[in-house]
Design an enzyme around this catalytic site. Structure first.
Site, short mmCIF file in Angstrom:
data_model
loop_
_atom_site.label_atom_id
_atom_site.label_comp_id
_atom_site.label_asym_id
_atom_site.label_seq_id
_atom_site.Cartn_x
_atom_site.Cartn_y
_atom_site.Cartn_z
N GLY A 170 52.80 23.25 -68.33
CA GLY A 170 51.79 22.38 -67.70
C GLY A 170 50.36 22.93 -67.77
N ALA A 195 54.13 30.75 -69.05
CA ALA A 195 53.68 29.40 -69.41
C ALA A 195 54.68 28.27 -69.20
CB ALA A 195 53.23 29.38 -70.86
N ASP A 223 56.43 33.05 -72.40
CA ASP A 223 57.32 33.12 -71.24
C ASP A 223 58.37 34.19 -71.54
OD1 ASP A 223 57.71 31.06 -68.71
OD2 ASP A 223 59.55 32.16 -69.21
N CYS A 260 52.28 29.00 -56.76
CA CYS A 260 52.51 27.78 -55.98
C CYS A 260 53.16 28.18 -54.65
CB CYS A 260 53.34 26.76 -56.74
SG CYS A 260 54.93 27.38 -57.31
N PRO A 275 57.16 25.42 -67.89
CA PRO A 275 57.39 24.55 -69.05
C PRO A 275 56.12 24.13 -69.79
CG PRO A 275 57.55 23.27 -67.02
CD PRO A 275 57.31 24.69 -66.61
C1 LIG Z 1 55.30 29.34 -62.00
S1 LIG Z 1 56.21 29.28 -63.44
C2 LIG Z 1 55.01 28.83 -64.62
C3 LIG Z 1 54.66 27.38 -64.65
C4 LIG Z 1 53.80 27.00 -65.82
N1 LIG Z 1 52.62 27.84 -65.92
C5 LIG Z 1 53.36 25.55 -65.80
O1 LIG Z 1 52.25 25.26 -65.36
O2 LIG Z 1 54.13 24.70 -66.26
C6 LIG Z 1 56.44 30.95 -63.81
C7 LIG Z 1 57.05 31.21 -65.17
O3 LIG Z 1 56.99 32.63 -65.37
C8 LIG Z 1 58.09 33.00 -66.15
N2 LIG Z 1 58.23 34.48 -65.99
C9 LIG Z 1 58.88 35.17 -65.04
N3 LIG Z 1 58.72 36.48 -65.22
C10 LIG Z 1 57.94 36.64 -66.31
C11 LIG Z 1 57.43 37.75 -67.02
N4 LIG Z 1 57.69 39.00 -66.63
N5 LIG Z 1 56.69 37.53 -68.11
C12 LIG Z 1 56.43 36.26 -68.54
N6 LIG Z 1 56.89 35.16 -67.91
C13 LIG Z 1 57.63 35.35 -66.81
C14 LIG Z 1 59.22 32.16 -65.64
O4 LIG Z 1 60.22 32.02 -66.60
C15 LIG Z 1 58.50 30.83 -65.32
O5 LIG Z 1 58.65 29.94 -66.39
#
Ligand SMILES: C[S@@+](CC[C@H](N)C(=O)[O-])C[C@H]1O[C@@H](n2cnc3c(N)ncnc32)[C@H](O)[C@@H]1O
Length: 438
Positions: A262, A258, A281, A378, A260
């Site tokens: 959005g 989740a 997260d 993305c 930051p």
């Molecule tokens: C694409 S970003 C998410 C952006 C967010 N959904 C938004 O819209 O602001 C992916 C996120 O996944 C987290 N992440 C990475 N591996 C993960 C895991 N195994 N379980 C949960 N979160 C994870 C990262 O820390 C990162 O914040």
């Protein structure tokens, strides 16, 4: 002594090359520390982004016009030359003498070799002279649009040879700042009026409701509309992904990756802040980011938590109407906003589909029968997008793709959609809507 916009830009370029810093993150702190005003902050950001977007092309010219190869130069000298060259070739409004003299002065200040300033002066003056006659143009797309060859190959596989040039050009474009209106607090008309009164140029998004495109924001986070939580910054594509999933008031939602926050914010606003959103997260330090954002927006339905999306928690099984898996990915759809992505080592990207499959498979178990699972990235690479979803559907027959319709020329989809910077004017984004049937 206070640093100038150009010296902050040079420091940022050096940090990107030497320590693998991200230019947007570096600049946020460095601009504040240097106390640059809005105009200088804008110049500094434009210089860094412009150089990063055109680095291979600038080096191609350096190779032709310098007696010392770019890879043999000290970092400050190479950086000052790239900055000067970028201003000469791409910034009409900067006088030639300013572009040249400022780079020479930076070199004199930062190089250990007393002859470097003369080299920088000679190269920039030669380029300026030759430019009047017409500079040579590189043939290769990779050099022309400054995308390493491996990336051009990957993106060509994704979009096809007919559209690759348009995609690479869009990657080097300047994306609009898109603010989503927090309709829990104000209408879009009220928000547009507030921003306009603050001197911001505001345009409604051409096809996404409650989305405003902003220019002349100055320090965006200092605006009242930001401070009081009437807007948050999010690309149209990211909000569309959430809208496709169909969040409704009263739902129980899990946003598994989740930070930051959005997607959670978009869901909470669409749900009228009723129901519950568990925003998780894996990184503990990111929990506070989600909480701060929700607080600023006045959202009460979000609870942030730390959780590894790959590890099964039996307590969550079958509990959610909607699960969002916005998984970690190569980010190759957001090169317009993060120009440095293209220069990162591609090797670790190979491991991403494994992580994405593991998260998708695990969090699918948290969806209640009849509920929805949204998979989003993305990036534009099939192996992180369609291939992960196909793998999952082949394995788990309890889920099917569900068609959805989105506003504007995105229109109807059979359940999976890729948004493209050059086609849709959005970030490059992929999402799939899966319905749990049993
Ligand atoms: C694409 S970003 C998410 C952006 C967010 N959904 C938004 O819209 O602001 C992916 C996120 O996944 C987290 N992440 C990475 N591996 C993960 C895991 N195994 N379980 C949960 N979160 C994870 C990262 O820390 C990162 O914040």
């Amino acid at each position: 002594m206070a640093l100038s916009a150009r010296e902050v830009a040079l420091n940022c370029l050096i940090a990107c090359e030497k320590q693998g810093a991200w230019s947007d993150g570096y600049l946020r702190n460095a601009i504040r520390q240097a106390g640059l005003d809005g105009r200088d902050a804008g110049l500094c950001t434009r210089l860094v982004f412009g150089v990063q977007q055109n680095r291979l092309l600038l080096d191609w010219y350096l190779t032709r016009f310098s007696s010392v190869k770019p890879e043999k130069m000290e970092l400050p000298v190479r950086g000052a030359l790239r900055l000067g060259l970028y201003q000469l070739l791409f910034m009409d409004r900067i006088p030639v003498h300013a572009a040249v003299n400022e780079s020479v002065a930076l070199t004199r200040k930062r190089s250990r070799n007393p002859r470097s300033a003369a080299l920088v002066n000679a190269v920039l003056r030669t380029v300026e002279r030759e430019r009047k006659e017409g500079l040579p143009q590189p043939e290769e797309l990779s050099v022309r649009y400054s995308h390493p060859e491996w990336l051009v190959r990957e993106l060509t596989n994704a979009v096809g040879p007919e559209e690759i040039e348009a995609l690479l050009a869009a990657d080097n474009g300047e994306p609009p700042i898109q603010a989503q209106v927090n309709t829990l607090k104000a209408t879009t008309e009220e928000t547009a009026a507030e921003l306009t009164a603050a001197g911001v140029t505001v345009r409604p998004h051409p096809w996404l409701p409650d989305c405003l495109e902003l220019e002349d924001t100055g320090n965006l986070e200092g605006l009242d509309a930001f401070q009081n939580g009437t807007i948050y910054i999010q690309d149209a594509a990211a909000r569309l992904a959430v809208l496709a999933a169909g969040p409704e008031p009263g739902m129980a939602v899990l946003d598994a990756c989740a930070a930051p926050g959005g997607k959670s914010f978009a869901a909470a606003i669409a749900m009228g802040d009723s129901g519950s959103i568990c925003s998780c997260d894996i990184h503990p330090h990111k929990q506070a980011l989600i909480e701060q954002g929700a607080r600023r927006l006045g959202i009460h339905s979000i609870t942030a938590a730390v959780m590894d999306g790959k590890a099964f928690d039996p307590e969550l099984a079958g509990r959610f109407d909607l699960v969002i898996a916005d998984v970690p990915c190569s980010g190759l759809g957001i090169i317009r906003k993060k120009p440095d992505i293209r220069y990162k080592d591609p090797e670790p990207l190979g491991g991403l589909p494994g992580v994405q499959r593991a998260i998708l498979e695990n969090v699918s178990r948290y969806v209640r029968p009849g509920g929805v699972l949204l998979y989003a990235t993305c990036t534009l690479l099939r192996r992180e997008n369609e291939a992960v979803v196909s793998w999952f559907l082949d394995k788990d027959t309890n889920f099917t793709l569900e068609p959805f319709t989105l506003p504007g020329h995105v229109g109807a989809s059979e359940g999976m959609v890729t948004l493209w910077p050059h086609r849709h004017g959005t970030d490059g984004f992929f999402f799939a809507k899966l319905r749990r049937t049993r």
